[in-house]
Design a protein around this motif. Structure first.
Motif, PDB file in Angstrom:
ATOM      1  N   GLU A   1       0.834  -1.206   0.000  1.00 31.52           N
ATOM      2  CA  GLU A   1       0.000   0.000   0.000  1.00 31.52           C
ATOM      3  C   GLU A   1       0.870   1.259   0.000  1.00 31.52           C
ATOM      4  OE1 GLU A   1      -3.735   2.183   0.435  1.00 31.52           O
ATOM      5  OE2 GLU A   1      -3.431   0.019   0.198  1.00 31.52           O
ATOM      6  N   GLY A   2       0.609   2.156  -0.957  1.00 29.92           N
ATOM      7  CA  GLY A   2       1.333   3.421  -1.024  1.00 29.92           C
ATOM      8  C   GLY A   2       2.614   3.389  -1.825  1.00 29.92           C
ATOM      9  N   ASP A   3       3.018   2.202  -2.320  1.00 32.77           N
ATOM     10  CA  ASP A   3       4.238   2.118  -3.130  1.00 32.77           C
ATOM     11  C   ASP A   3       4.056   2.871  -4.448  1.00 32.77           C
ATOM     12  OD1 ASP A   3       5.616   0.681  -1.280  1.00 32.77           O
ATOM     13  OD2 ASP A   3       5.492  -1.249  -2.324  1.00 32.77           O
ATOM     14  N   GLY A   4       5.140   3.417  -4.945  1.00 37.55           N
ATOM     15  CA  GLY A   4       5.134   4.028  -6.267  1.00 37.55           C
ATOM     16  C   GLY A   4       5.369   2.999  -7.348  1.00 37.55           C
ATOM     17  N   VAL A   5       4.657   3.130  -8.460  1.00 36.49           N
ATOM     18  CA  VAL A   5       4.800   2.180  -9.567  1.00 36.49           C
ATOM     19  C   VAL A   5       4.810   2.931 -10.892  1.00 36.49           C
ATOM     20  CG1 VAL A   5       3.697   0.277  -8.340  1.00 36.49           C
ATOM     21  CG2 VAL A   5       2.290   1.838  -9.719  1.00 36.49           C
ATOM     22  N   TRP A   6       5.209   2.198 -11.923  1.00 31.48           N
ATOM     23  CA  TRP A   6       5.134   2.686 -13.291  1.00 31.48           C
ATOM     24  C   TRP A   6       4.167   1.800 -14.076  1.00 31.48           C
ATOM     25  CZ3 TRP A   6       7.200   7.257 -14.169  1.00 31.48           C
ATOM     26  CH2 TRP A   6       8.302   7.673 -13.433  1.00 31.48           C
ATOM     27  N   LEU A   7       3.303   2.418 -14.867  1.00 31.41           N
ATOM     28  CA  LEU A   7       2.398   1.698 -15.764  1.00 31.41           C
ATOM     29  C   LEU A   7       2.991   1.729 -17.166  1.00 31.41           C
ATOM     30  CD1 LEU A   7      -1.012   3.209 -14.568  1.00 31.41           C
ATOM     31  CD2 LEU A   7       0.287   1.312 -13.585  1.00 31.41           C
ATOM     32  N   VAL A   8       3.059   0.554 -17.802  1.00 24.90           N
ATOM     33  CA  VAL A   8       3.707   0.438 -19.106  1.00 24.90           C
ATOM     34  C   VAL A   8       2.727  -0.182 -20.090  1.00 24.90           C
ATOM     35  CG1 VAL A   8       5.688  -0.461 -20.369  1.00 24.90           C
ATOM     36  CG2 VAL A   8       5.921   0.114 -17.944  1.00 24.90           C
TER      37      VAL A   8
ATOM     38  N   ASP B   1       5.147   5.440 -25.556  1.00 25.06           N
ATOM     39  CA  ASP B   1       6.610   5.445 -25.582  1.00 25.06           C
ATOM     40  C   ASP B   1       7.226   5.910 -24.266  1.00 25.06           C
ATOM     41  OD1 ASP B   1       5.977   8.110 -25.590  1.00 25.06           O
ATOM     42  OD2 ASP B   1       6.948   8.586 -27.495  1.00 25.06           O
ATOM     43  N   HIS B   2       6.398   6.095 -23.221  1.00 25.81           N
ATOM     44  CA  HIS B   2       6.937   6.458 -21.915  1.00 25.81           C
ATOM     45  C   HIS B   2       6.109   5.783 -20.824  1.00 25.81           C
ATOM     46  CE1 HIS B   2       3.758   9.467 -22.682  1.00 25.81           C
ATOM     47  NE2 HIS B   2       3.563   9.412 -21.366  1.00 25.81           N
ATOM     48  N   LYS B   3       6.652   5.752 -19.623  1.00 28.09           N
ATOM     49  CA  LYS B   3       5.969   5.149 -18.494  1.00 28.09           C
ATOM     50  C   LYS B   3       5.099   6.179 -17.787  1.00 28.09           C
ATOM     51  CE  LYS B   3       9.788   1.899 -17.662  1.00 28.09           C
ATOM     52  NZ  LYS B   3      10.788   1.410 -16.670  1.00 28.09           N
ATOM     53  N   VAL B   4       4.044   5.686 -17.125  1.00 24.62           N
ATOM     54  CA  VAL B   4       3.111   6.562 -16.402  1.00 24.62           C
ATOM     55  C   VAL B   4       3.237   6.265 -14.909  1.00 24.62           C
ATOM     56  CG1 VAL B   4       0.693   7.153 -16.038  1.00 24.62           C
ATOM     57  CG2 VAL B   4       1.540   6.718 -18.367  1.00 24.62           C
ATOM     58  N   ARG B   5       3.390   7.327 -14.121  1.00 19.44           N
ATOM     59  CA  ARG B   5       3.650   7.198 -12.687  1.00 19.44           C
ATOM     60  C   ARG B   5       2.352   7.160 -11.888  1.00 19.44           C
ATOM     61  NH1 ARG B   5       4.439  11.256  -8.819  1.00 19.44           N
ATOM     62  NH2 ARG B   5       4.423  12.836 -10.485  1.00 19.44           N
TER      63      ARG B   5
ATOM     64  N   CYS C   1     -12.434   2.436 -27.625  1.00 22.95           N
ATOM     65  CA  CYS C   1     -12.464   1.394 -26.583  1.00 22.95           C
ATOM     66  C   CYS C   1     -11.438   1.745 -25.516  1.00 22.95           C
ATOM     67  CB  CYS C   1     -12.167   0.037 -27.204  1.00 22.95           C
ATOM     68  SG  CYS C   1     -13.368  -0.454 -28.464  1.00 22.95           S
ATOM     69  N   CYS C   2     -11.848   2.617 -24.589  1.00 20.41           N
ATOM     70  CA  CYS C   2     -10.903   3.188 -23.632  1.00 20.41           C
ATOM     71  C   CYS C   2     -10.351   2.160 -22.653  1.00 20.41           C
ATOM     72  CB  CYS C   2     -11.571   4.331 -22.864  1.00 20.41           C
ATOM     73  SG  CYS C   2     -11.886   5.792 -23.860  1.00 20.41           S
ATOM     74  N   ASN C   3     -11.021   1.033 -22.460  1.00 17.06           N
ATOM     75  CA  ASN C   3     -10.574   0.055 -21.477  1.00 17.06           C
ATOM     76  C   ASN C   3     -10.087  -1.241 -22.128  1.00 17.06           C
ATOM     77  OD1 ASN C   3     -11.445   1.803 -19.342  1.00 17.06           O
ATOM     78  ND2 ASN C   3     -13.539   1.158 -19.766  1.00 17.06           N
ATOM     79  N   ASP C   4      -9.853  -1.197 -23.414  1.00 13.98           N
ATOM     80  CA  ASP C   4      -9.524  -2.407 -24.164  1.00 13.98           C
ATOM     81  C   ASP C   4      -8.018  -2.480 -24.405  1.00 13.98           C
ATOM     82  OD1 ASP C   4     -10.362  -4.766 -25.199  1.00 13.98           O
ATOM     83  OD2 ASP C   4     -10.842  -3.971 -27.173  1.00 13.98           O
ATOM     84  N   VAL C   5      -7.215  -2.469 -23.331  1.00 12.51           N
ATOM     85  CA  VAL C   5      -5.770  -2.494 -23.474  1.00 12.51           C
ATOM     86  C   VAL C   5      -5.163  -3.224 -22.282  1.00 12.51           C
ATOM     87  CG1 VAL C   5      -5.467  -0.285 -22.287  1.00 12.51           C
ATOM     88  CG2 VAL C   5      -3.715  -1.054 -23.877  1.00 12.51           C
ATOM     89  N   CYS C   6      -4.058  -3.917 -22.522  1.00 13.29           N
ATOM     90  CA  CYS C   6      -3.342  -4.635 -21.462  1.00 13.29           C
ATOM     91  C   CYS C   6      -2.041  -3.900 -21.148  1.00 13.29           C
ATOM     92  CB  CYS C   6      -3.037  -6.072 -21.894  1.00 13.29           C
ATOM     93  SG  CYS C   6      -4.516  -7.069 -22.199  1.00 13.29           S
ATOM     94  N   ILE C   7      -1.684  -3.877 -19.872  1.00 11.78           N
ATOM     95  CA  ILE C   7      -0.489  -3.166 -19.427  1.00 11.78           C
ATOM     96  C   ILE C   7       0.290  -4.049 -18.447  1.00 11.78           C
ATOM     97  CG2 ILE C   7      -1.638  -0.932 -19.688  1.00 11.78           C
ATOM     98  CD1 ILE C   7      -1.812  -0.877 -16.574  1.00 11.78           C
ATOM     99  N   ARG C   8       1.450  -3.576 -18.047  1.00 12.19           N
ATOM    100  CA  ARG C   8       2.175  -4.196 -16.936  1.00 12.19           C
ATOM    101  C   ARG C   8       2.489  -3.108 -15.905  1.00 12.19           C
ATOM    102  NH1 ARG C   8       6.593  -4.326 -20.726  1.00 12.19           N
ATOM    103  NH2 ARG C   8       8.335  -2.997 -20.068  1.00 12.19           N
ATOM    104  N   VAL C   9       2.747  -3.556 -14.704  1.00 12.49           N
ATOM    105  CA  VAL C   9       3.039  -2.653 -13.594  1.00 12.49           C
ATOM    106  C   VAL C   9       4.436  -2.956 -13.088  1.00 12.49           C
ATOM    107  CG1 VAL C   9       2.351  -1.902 -11.280  1.00 12.49           C
ATOM    108  CG2 VAL C   9       0.598  -2.522 -12.965  1.00 12.49           C
ATOM    109  N   GLU C  10       5.280  -1.926 -13.013  1.00 13.04           N
ATOM    110  CA  GLU C  10       6.641  -2.064 -12.516  1.00 13.04           C
ATOM    111  C   GLU C  10       6.792  -1.262 -11.233  1.00 13.04           C
ATOM    112  OE1 GLU C  10       9.141  -0.649 -15.602  1.00 13.04           O
ATOM    113  OE2 GLU C  10       8.710  -2.300 -16.996  1.00 13.04           O
ATOM    114  N   LYS C  11       7.402  -1.870 -10.248  1.00 10.10           N
ATOM    115  CA  LYS C  11       7.640  -1.168  -8.994  1.00 10.10           C
ATOM    116  C   LYS C  11       8.690  -0.088  -9.210  1.00 10.10           C
ATOM    117  CE  LYS C  11       8.483  -1.982  -4.084  1.00 10.10           C
ATOM    118  NZ  LYS C  11       8.757  -3.013  -3.040  1.00 10.10           N
ATOM    119  N   ALA C  12       8.405   1.117  -8.761  1.00  8.40           N
ATOM    120  CA  ALA C  12       9.314   2.246  -8.981  1.00  8.40           C
ATOM    121  C   ALA C  12      10.517   2.147  -8.045  1.00  8.40           C
ATOM    122  CB  ALA C  12       8.568   3.559  -8.752  1.00  8.40           C
TER     123      ALA C  12
END
Length: 510
Positions: free
Chosen positions: A440-447, A452-456, A499-510
């Motif tokens: 809980e509260g950890d920072g992550v990056w969405l890919v 072409d860039h990560k989202v915090r 289709c705003c929700n029709d995408v797969c991503i991964r989560v990386e711990k910051a």
């Protein structure tokens, strides 16, 4: 229509070529007279065209002076300008093109609908006569340019820069005029917009939109940067969304506006606004004023939002002023019948006053006959969505709500809301968080494979989110903006919505 557009384009090319080859010894001021005369002749001929081929010839003649006039006009403006003022004067000259697109195109569309397409060409011909008169009154003699020979006209093409400029102008102007040429048939035949509203559609095409709530918003922003003129209307200046605008119009807050009114069952509520601060206008007044200016004052209520509301309320047997008079109470509007059962039997549902349901057949339709009529399946068709993979194991649900933040509200410029939630937060199921070693509260990056860039973001671990799902918000700015994760593809064929929700991503711990 395509051949008429082609004739105009060929005329533009031919006019410039003839000017380069045959007009090098003609005084520039006289050249402007000749070109203005061709503008008059081409459009008058079009207004009087009696068949397909005469119209084709008229459009070719009208195209002859198009590019040449801008070229000669720019040279004349530079030669007559005061020292250091040449760029300003050329900009003032080409402002006519901007005004023509913002005002002339909608006006021409309106004239073609309300009177005749001939009226549009006749008005342009009259404008050309005024141009000739203005040249006669105010244009001094400007001699021809020095004649350095035919080859000298093309020596500049030996460098890369002019080719880049020519390419940019060709692609930019080609797309721009193609948009205005085909917006009418597309809007009328595909979107079923009435012909009577086309002048308003063309004018409001540049009125504005919140580009940052759509997938891959950077593509919209880049397109906005390339247009000649753009403006926004908003309550506050927001650098993230307004830095590409030429003008930002201050819009009134909720307590300073009349429109819209509210409907609550059988009752209607209106506003009794406070005096606006400064010179702000509500967005209804801005929109109606633009419509009244470029189209028809009567159609757009002379820019008055109360009259716009009354155009609806009067059909219901009430007025805005009458509803204001009973505030803070709400008055029942008798136009709306009391709640009842069996509306389909009492002919209370259909607009034609017949019994039945509001469908083409009047019956409950399990197969949508209206969609089938327009070539779409009458029943929903399942399309396999993208499946999570080892590289992108989570489905993104973008657009979650918070009690204190609604819809597309911008997060990053409102201090009070930032006290409640200082940065973007995503929801993740406890099992998924445990697998990734996230707390809980950890920072992550969405890919995303489309960005072409990560989202915090920060993580909120909760069972309110299903396993394999990432529940995110949009509305944040900078490196917290989630909409770039979503591609501009897979549009719904019926609604046109992405289709705003029709995408797969991964989560990386910051």
């Amino acid at each position: 229509m395509p051949r008429h557009l082609l004739a105009l384009a060929l005329g533009v090319c031919a006019g410039v070529a003839v000017m380069v080859v045959a007009a090098r010894g003609i005084a520039l001021s006289r050249m402007l007279y000749l070109l203005a005369g061709l503008i008059f002749a081409g459009n008058l001929f079009a207004a009087l065209a009696f068949d397909y081929w005469s119209m084709l010839a008229a459009r070719f003649i009208a195209g002859l002076p198009h590019g040449a006039y801008f070229g000669v006009g720019a040279i004349v403006a530079i030669s007559l300008a005061a020292p250091g003022q040449a760029s300003r004067d050329v900009c003032l000259m080409v402002t006519g093109m901007t005004i023509a697109n913002l005002v002339g195109v909608p006006l021409g569309s309106f004239l073609a609908w309300s009177l005749s397409w001939r009226a549009t060409f006749a008005v342009v011909a009259c404008a050309a006569l005024l141009l000739i008169l203005a040249l006669r009154l105010w244009m001094p003699h400007v001699p021809a340019l020095p004649n350095k020979g035919f080859r000298a006209q093309f020596r500049f093409l030996g460098h890369l820069t002019p080719w880049l400029v020519l390419g940019a102008i060709g692609l930019g102007n080609g797309g721009f005029f193609a948009c205005y040429s085909y917006v009418n048939p597309i809007m009328e035949t595909v979107a079923s917009v009435p012909t009577s509203l086309m002048s308003a559609v063309i004018a409001l095409a540049g009125f504005g939109m919140n580009a940052l709530i759509w997938p891959s918003p950077e593509q919209y922003q880049e397109a906005i940067r390339k247009v000649d003129f753009s403006f926004a209307a908003d309550n506050f200046y927001r650098d993230e969304t307004h830095h590409d605008m030429d003008i930002v119009l201050p819009a009134a807050l909720n307590f300073e506006r009349y429109a819209p009114f509210g409907v609550h069952g059988r009752k209607v509520s209106v506003h009794r606004p406070v005096k606006p601060q400064g010179e702000v206008w509500e967005d209804w007044k801005i929109a109606c004023t633009i419509g009244a200016t470029v189209c028809d004052p009567e159609t757009f209520f002379h820019g008055d939002p109360v009259k716009a509301c009354d155009s609806i309320l009067k059909d219901w047997g009430v007025t805005y002023e009458k509803q204001q008079g009973v505030l803070p109470n709400l008055q029942t509007v008798e136009f709306f019948p009391p709640q009842t059962t069996g509306k389909h039997e009492k002919a209370l549902l259909r607009f034609d006053g017949k019994p039945g349901f509001r469908t083409p057949s009047g019956k409950i339709e399990l197969v949508a006959s209206l969609q089938a009529k327009h070539g779409f399946p009458g029943l929903p068709v399942y399309v396999e969505p993208p499946k999570p993979t080892a590289e992108y194991p989570f489905k993104l649900l973008n657009g979650t709500r918070r009690p204190y933040i609604t819809h597309s509200k911008t997060r990053s410029d409102q201090p009070y809301l930032l006290e409640l939630e200082p940065e973007s937060t995503i929801n993740m199921h406890p099992k998924d968080a445990e697998k990734l070693g996230i707390k809980e509260g950890d920072g992550v990056w969405l890919v995303s494979p489309y960005c072409d860039h990560k989202v915090r973001a920060k993580v909120r671990v909760t069972i309110l989110c299903q396993p394999g799902l990432i529940d995110a918000q949009y509305g944040w700015r900078g490196d917290q903006e989630t909409q770039p994760l979503i591609p501009r593809k897979n549009w719904d064929p019926i609604s046109g919505y992405p289709c705003c929700n029709d995408v797969c991503i991964r989560v990386e711990k910051a």
